[in-house]
Design an enzyme around this catalytic site. Structure first.
Site, PDB file in Angstrom:
ATOM      1  N   GLU A 240    -152.333  37.781  30.244  1.00  0.00           N
ATOM      2  CA  GLU A 240    -153.592  38.493  30.455  1.00  0.00           C
ATOM      3  C   GLU A 240    -154.575  37.941  29.440  1.00  0.00           C
ATOM      4  O   GLU A 240    -154.349  38.033  28.235  1.00  0.00           O
ATOM      5  CB  GLU A 240    -153.414  40.001  30.252  1.00  0.00           C
ATOM      6  N   CYS A 274    -159.732  44.842  26.676  1.00  0.00           N
ATOM      7  CA  CYS A 274    -159.796  43.777  27.677  1.00  0.00           C
ATOM      8  C   CYS A 274    -160.632  44.206  28.875  1.00  0.00           C
ATOM      9  O   CYS A 274    -161.048  43.356  29.669  1.00  0.00           O
ATOM     10  CB  CYS A 274    -158.399  43.375  28.115  1.00  0.00           C
TER      11      CYS A 274
END
Length: 488
Positions: A240, A274
């Site tokens: 990620e 994020c």
């Protein structure tokens, strides 16, 4: 030696931890692999009980853990207590997942001699990858995406042992969490921990490692992928990476609510999520602009997690500085403190500066892009790179019809009249997206289906009943969901 540092003061905190050399990495991985043999053979019910024991242990040690993490991250008691609870919740979720058994995707097709061509008896099931999963801990979540994070919980649930490369930003927290988890597991070596940059390289190249999970920067993810490419035997890598999480505000949206929600989401955790909303497309409207200015100016910065992250944020501000500064919040306090900033430009100028202008600036910074006509948005949105999320604010669903197709190609999670920060731990959650949000858009690092990353299917053709896994025997002794002869 690796030392933690207090972002408020910049001072060293806690004991120094030794970097693992190649021999140490080999020892930890080998021990995990040995423990994994017994773990794979452990019935699902017992594995679920072990995961629940880990969750209970994390909850029982919350007072110790949050205080230690606060010294190394400055994230505060409320945030860190909540994150320990979330981390424990992930283990409880995966206990439910493996009790349910549906994740195995068990399928049985009985023999059919009348089929063309004749069909043998074929039975298929997913099984844990035969080796150790390497996990690279994140900087911004010292619990939920770290030693006991979703990668570790899902891999253990799948039946795989795990070795974590600790993040240098919170080394003592990592060591403490590892001690708590290892004490709760039936085989402590199922979870190994190593420290140091070289240890990470040695870990991902180790022949007993069969997959790797990572949460971090695009540069970090590319570096790990390069190491994997050097291996004699390739392995899957689930990273990620970067995400700007575009937000589209349509004319019917409630101006005041959008502005206040945006500022709160932008500055949550000093913007170190994020899913931070780094890009907002909104009508060229003075009322909305003023509301955003007021909301952002009422916000405050704070210390970032590490000097490297702070420096990266300041570098990103330098890139965004070619745009107009719309608003900035109050300066944060602390040695590594930063100030929230929002820049603005019009849609045509933004489009002319793509793709560079849309790169992620990790921290409390965003661009407000104003447009005259919402029909011009799809062509520009199409040019954005992939994100974890995309958000639409509107009071009229019909206004967004022309955006759906492009947004669902650009993000793994679509949000309506909400904000992307705060990822629910749920069966249905998808925390992934097209590159560079993740390295594999088909998989998630949060939610029940995160377990799929650590499984691979095996098909048994005309196999003796007594040698089949219990999950594939005709009597279904474990009572799990299955598809038999095409029927669920």
């Amino acid at each position: 030696m690796i030392y933690g540092h207090d972002p408020r003061t910049g001072q060293q905190v806690g004991a120094g931890l030794a970097e693992a050399d190649s021999a140490r990495v080999d020892m930890v991985v080998s021990a995990a692999a040995a423990a994994g043999e017994a773990w794979r053979a452990t019935p699902a019910e017992e594995r679920a009980e072990a995961l629940e024991a880990v969750a209970d242990a994390l909850s029982a040690h919350v007072d110790e853990l949050w205080r230690l993490a606060d010294q190394e991250t400055a994230l505060g008691e409320v945030r860190l207590r909540g994150e320990v609870a979330r981390t424990a919740g992930q283990f409880r979720l995966f206990a439910q997942v493996i009790k349910d058994g549906g994740y195995l995707d068990a399928i049985i097709d009985h023999a059919d001699p009348a089929a063309t061509p004749p069909r043998p008896d074929v039975r298929r099931i997913k099984q844990p990858l035969p080796g150790v999963v390497a996990v690279f801990a994140a900087s911004n979540f010292p619990f939920a995406f770290s030693v006991a994070g979703g990668d570790t919980a899902s891999a253990l649930a799948a039946g795989c042992p795990v070795v974590v490369k600790a993040h240098p930003g919170h080394p003592n927290t990592s060591a403490a969490v590892a001690r708590v988890v290892r004490a709760a597991l039936p085989y402590p070596d199922l979870l190994g921990l190593v420290h140091g940059l070289q240890a990470g390289a040695d870990l991902v190249r180790h022949p007993s490692v069969v997959a790797a999970g990572f949460t971090g920067s695009v540069a970090g993810g590319k570096a790990i992928q390069a190491l994997i490419d050097e291996r004699d035997t390739p392995i899957p890598f689930f990273g990620e990476l970067g995400s700007v999480n575009p937000v589209v505000v349509l004319p019917s949206a409630a101006t005041a609510q959008v502005a206040s929600g945006f500022a709160a989401s932008l500055t949550l955790g000093v913007g170190q999520f994020c899913t931070n909303p780094g890009l907002v497309f909104a009508p060229d409207d003075d009322e909305l602009r003023k509301a955003v200015v007021d909301a952002v100016e009422g916000s405050a910065g704070g210390p970032m997690l590490a000097e490297r992250i702070r420096d990266g944020y300041l570098g990103g501000l330098g890139r965004l500085g070619e745009l107009n500064l719309l608003a900035e919040g109050q300066p944060g306090e602390g040695a590594l403190a930063v100030t929230p900033k929002v820049f603005t430009t019009d849609l045509d100028t933004f489009a002319a500066k793509l793709p560079g202008i849309a790169e992620e600036c990790f921290g409390p910074a965003a661009i407000l892009v104003t447009y005259q006509d919402a029909s011009d948005l799809p062509a520009v949105l199409e040019r954005l790179e992939g994100s974890l999320t995309a958000t639409v604010h509107a009071a009229d669903a019909a206004e967004a019809e022309h955006l759906v197709e492009v947004l669902q190609r650009k993000a793994g999670r679509l949000i309506w009249n909400g904000w992307p920060t705060g990822v629910a731990v749920a069966w249905s959650m998808h925390h992934g997206g097209p590159w560079p949000a993740t390295t594999n858009t088909a998989h998630t690092s949060v939610g029940a289906t995160a377990i799929d990353r650590w499984l691979a299917p095996t098909a048994y053709q005309d196999w003796p009943e007594e040698l089949l896994p219990d999950e594939l025997k005709d009597g279904n002794p474990l009572g799990i969901p299955r598809r038999v002869d095409g029927v669920r």
